[in-house]
Design a protein around this motif. Structure first.
Motif, mmCIF file in Angstrom:
data_model
loop_
_atom_site.group_PDB
_atom_site.id
_atom_site.type_symbol
_atom_site.label_atom_id
_atom_site.label_comp_id
_atom_site.label_asym_id
_atom_site.label_seq_id
_atom_site.Cartn_x
_atom_site.Cartn_y
_atom_site.Cartn_z
ATOM 1 N N SER A 31 0.830 -1.211 0.000
ATOM 2 C CA SER A 31 0.000 0.000 0.000
ATOM 3 C C SER A 31 0.858 1.251 0.000
ATOM 4 O O SER A 31 0.519 2.239 -0.644
ATOM 5 N N ASP A 32 1.998 1.235 0.707
ATOM 6 C CA ASP A 32 2.868 2.414 0.723
ATOM 7 C C ASP A 32 3.451 2.678 -0.657
ATOM 8 O O ASP A 32 3.503 3.820 -1.111
ATOM 9 N N SER A 33 3.880 1.612 -1.335
ATOM 10 C CA SER A 33 4.422 1.813 -2.681
ATOM 11 C C SER A 33 3.332 2.239 -3.644
ATOM 12 O O SER A 33 3.580 3.009 -4.559
ATOM 13 N N LEU A 34 2.105 1.763 -3.422
ATOM 14 C CA LEU A 34 0.989 2.182 -4.264
ATOM 15 C C LEU A 34 0.737 3.674 -4.099
ATOM 16 O O LEU A 34 0.616 4.401 -5.075
ATOM 17 N N ILE A 35 0.696 4.151 -2.860
ATOM 18 C CA ILE A 35 0.477 5.582 -2.611
ATOM 19 C C ILE A 35 1.623 6.400 -3.170
ATOM 20 O O ILE A 35 1.421 7.428 -3.794
ATOM 21 N N ARG A 36 2.876 5.935 -2.946
ATOM 22 C CA ARG A 36 4.026 6.671 -3.479
ATOM 23 C C ARG A 36 3.967 6.731 -5.002
ATOM 24 O O ARG A 36 4.185 7.773 -5.594
ATOM 25 N N SER A 37 3.648 5.620 -5.629
ATOM 26 C CA SER A 37 3.585 5.598 -7.089
ATOM 27 C C SER A 37 2.446 6.456 -7.607
ATOM 28 O O SER A 37 2.582 7.150 -8.593
ATOM 29 N N LEU A 38 1.294 6.400 -6.910
ATOM 30 C CA LEU A 38 0.181 7.241 -7.338
ATOM 31 C C LEU A 38 0.501 8.713 -7.151
ATOM 32 O O LEU A 38 0.138 9.545 -7.967
ATOM 33 N N GLN A 42 1.182 12.063 -9.904
ATOM 34 C CA GLN A 42 0.460 13.309 -9.641
ATOM 35 C C GLN A 42 -1.041 13.140 -9.471
ATOM 36 O O GLN A 42 -1.616 13.709 -8.598
ATOM 37 N N HIS A 43 -1.707 12.405 -10.301
ATOM 38 C CA HIS A 43 -3.167 12.335 -10.215
ATOM 39 C C HIS A 43 -3.625 10.905 -10.432
ATOM 40 O O HIS A 43 -2.991 10.133 -11.130
ATOM 41 N N TYR A 44 -4.753 10.610 -9.820
ATOM 42 C CA TYR A 44 -5.378 9.306 -10.003
ATOM 43 C C TYR A 44 -6.775 9.536 -10.533
ATOM 44 O O TYR A 44 -7.528 10.292 -9.958
ATOM 45 N N THR A 45 -7.116 8.935 -11.639
ATOM 46 C CA THR A 45 -8.455 9.070 -12.201
ATOM 47 C C THR A 45 -9.178 7.763 -11.986
ATOM 48 O O THR A 45 -8.742 6.718 -12.457
ATOM 49 N N ALA A 46 -10.276 7.808 -11.260
ATOM 50 C CA ALA A 46 -11.003 6.596 -10.888
ATOM 51 C C ALA A 46 -12.035 6.225 -11.932
ATOM 52 O O ALA A 46 -12.443 7.033 -12.745
ATOM 53 N N LYS A 47 -12.469 4.940 -11.875
ATOM 54 C CA LYS A 47 -13.547 4.475 -12.737
ATOM 55 C C LYS A 47 -14.864 5.003 -12.202
ATOM 56 O O LYS A 47 -14.982 5.312 -11.037
ATOM 57 N N HIS A 48 -15.868 5.081 -13.070
ATOM 58 C CA HIS A 48 -17.163 5.608 -12.649
ATOM 59 C C HIS A 48 -18.264 4.619 -12.950
ATOM 60 O O HIS A 48 -18.129 3.742 -13.786
ATOM 61 N N ILE A 60 -7.730 13.383 -9.095
ATOM 62 C CA ILE A 60 -7.573 13.459 -7.643
ATOM 63 C C ILE A 60 -6.085 13.389 -7.312
ATOM 64 O O ILE A 60 -5.448 12.367 -7.565
ATOM 65 N N PRO A 61 -5.516 14.456 -6.746
ATOM 66 C CA PRO A 61 -4.107 14.384 -6.320
ATOM 67 C C PRO A 61 -3.996 13.560 -5.040
ATOM 68 O O PRO A 61 -4.450 13.977 -3.980
ATOM 69 N N VAL A 62 -3.429 12.384 -5.141
ATOM 70 C CA VAL A 62 -3.370 11.442 -4.025
ATOM 71 C C VAL A 62 -2.499 11.971 -2.894
ATOM 72 O O VAL A 62 -2.755 11.683 -1.725
ATOM 73 N N ASP A 63 -1.502 12.801 -3.213
ATOM 74 C CA ASP A 63 -0.623 13.320 -2.162
ATOM 75 C C ASP A 63 -1.333 14.330 -1.259
ATOM 76 O O ASP A 63 -0.840 14.658 -0.191
ATOM 77 N N SER A 84 -4.432 -4.988 8.673
ATOM 78 C CA SER A 84 -5.324 -3.836 8.617
ATOM 79 C C SER A 84 -5.630 -3.552 7.149
ATOM 80 O O SER A 84 -4.809 -2.985 6.429
ATOM 81 N N THR A 85 -6.817 -3.965 6.701
ATOM 82 C CA THR A 85 -7.158 -3.817 5.286
ATOM 83 C C THR A 85 -8.217 -2.756 5.025
ATOM 84 O O THR A 85 -8.380 -2.323 3.902
ATOM 85 N N LYS A 86 -8.946 -2.344 6.048
ATOM 86 C CA LYS A 86 -9.973 -1.323 5.848
ATOM 87 C C LYS A 86 -9.290 0.011 5.561
ATOM 88 O O LYS A 86 -8.467 0.478 6.346
ATOM 89 N N ALA A 87 -9.622 0.619 4.419
ATOM 90 C CA ALA A 87 -9.004 1.883 4.028
ATOM 91 C C ALA A 87 -9.917 3.044 4.401
ATOM 92 O O ALA A 87 -11.134 2.963 4.237
ATOM 93 N N GLU A 88 -9.305 4.098 4.919
ATOM 94 C CA GLU A 88 -10.035 5.319 5.241
ATOM 95 C C GLU A 88 -9.274 6.486 4.608
ATOM 96 O O GLU A 88 -8.110 6.701 4.913
ATOM 97 N N VAL A 89 -9.958 7.207 3.721
ATOM 98 C CA VAL A 89 -9.352 8.346 3.032
ATOM 99 C C VAL A 89 -10.120 9.582 3.452
ATOM 100 O O VAL A 89 -11.350 9.589 3.445
ATOM 101 N N ARG A 90 -9.388 10.641 3.804
ATOM 102 C CA ARG A 90 -10.041 11.888 4.207
ATOM 103 C C ARG A 90 -9.267 13.079 3.664
ATOM 104 O O ARG A 90 -8.061 13.002 3.460
ATOM 105 N N PHE A 91 -10.003 14.167 3.428
ATOM 106 C CA PHE A 91 -9.386 15.436 3.044
ATOM 107 C C PHE A 91 -10.305 16.568 3.460
ATOM 108 O O PHE A 91 -11.515 16.395 3.586
ATOM 109 N N HIS A 92 -9.703 17.736 3.712
ATOM 110 C CA HIS A 92 -10.471 18.906 4.123
ATOM 111 C C HIS A 92 -11.095 19.523 2.876
ATOM 112 O O HIS A 92 -10.396 19.909 1.939
ATOM 113 N N VAL A 93 -12.427 19.617 2.867
ATOM 114 C CA VAL A 93 -13.153 20.024 1.663
ATOM 115 C C VAL A 93 -12.916 21.493 1.338
ATOM 116 O O VAL A 93 -12.651 21.841 0.185
ATOM 117 N N GLN A 94 -12.996 22.382 2.333
ATOM 118 C CA GLN A 94 -12.885 23.818 2.059
ATOM 119 C C GLN A 94 -11.512 24.227 1.554
ATOM 120 O O GLN A 94 -11.399 25.190 0.797
#
Length: 194
Positions: A31-38, A42-48, A60-63, A84-94
């Motif tokens: 997971s660390d190498s995935l985040i570093r590589s993402l 610079q950006h990750y574009t997700a499927k919809h 989405i800038p992963v950094d 620990s496999t449950k992922a939690e992603v957060r960012f400040h919206v404003q």
């Protein structure tokens, strides 16, 4: 040129690592190498989902995201208590300058239950026993939230405007007719003492 190639290789390796296939040096992607590589790409574009087709997915800038992992709930045998496999992603919206201002306001209005008191949008995923899949699922959810908030209602056509005006006129005529009936009823109740 190197960043898109790295992102392409990363997506390719993650896709095959999820299937359990061994690809030499791409066999294990942590997971660390995935985040570093993402974050280096610079950006990750997700499927919809199919509902949001036709809309350009946001970058989405992963950094700029805070990613944490915890123990996942549900069945999984002894494995569930070890990793620990449950992922939690957060960012400040404003303060997310990579999202336009009006879209940020719409996200806050539509996702009140996902935003904590500090103003952070929290997205979790525990659909898989893999950190990479759960992280990708979180990024996909964030991408869908942003896309849904940036959708605008379609402009009304001339037929819609004419139909709306016709309905309003009919409603006003019915209201005036009802007022006349009520007035006649009240007039009939009056008693003349002459």
């Amino acid at each position: 040129m190197a960043a898109p190639t790295a992102a392409c290789c990363l997506r390719f390796s993650v896709r095959f690592a999820q299937r359990g296939e061994v690809l030499g040096r791409f066999a294990r992607v942590t997971s660390d190498s995935l985040i570093r590589s993402l974050s280096t790409s610079q950006h990750y574009t997700a499927k919809h989902s199919d509902v949001l087709q036709g809309v350009q997915p946001p970058a989405i800038p992963v950094d700029k995201l805070k990613v944490s992992y915890s123990r996942s709930s549900g069945p999984g045998g002894q494995h569930v208590n070890k990793v620990s496999t449950k992922a939690e992603v957060r960012f400040h919206v404003q303060t997310a300058e990579w999202i336009p201002e009006e879209v940020r306001n719409e996200i806050i209005l539509k996702n009140k239950t996902r935003i904590n008191k500090a103003g952070e949008l929290i997205v979790t995923s525990e659909v898989s026993r893999s950190q990479q899949r759960n992280l990708e699922n979180c990024l996909q959810k964030i991408s869908e939230i942003i896309t849904e908030a940036s959708l605008r209602p379609p402009e009304p056509s001339e037929d819609d405007i004419a139909l709306r005006a016709q309905r309003l006129e009919r409603r006003n005529l019915a209201r005036l007719q009802q007022k006349k009936i009520q007035s006649a009823t009240k007039r009939g109740r009056q008693v003349d003492f002459d």
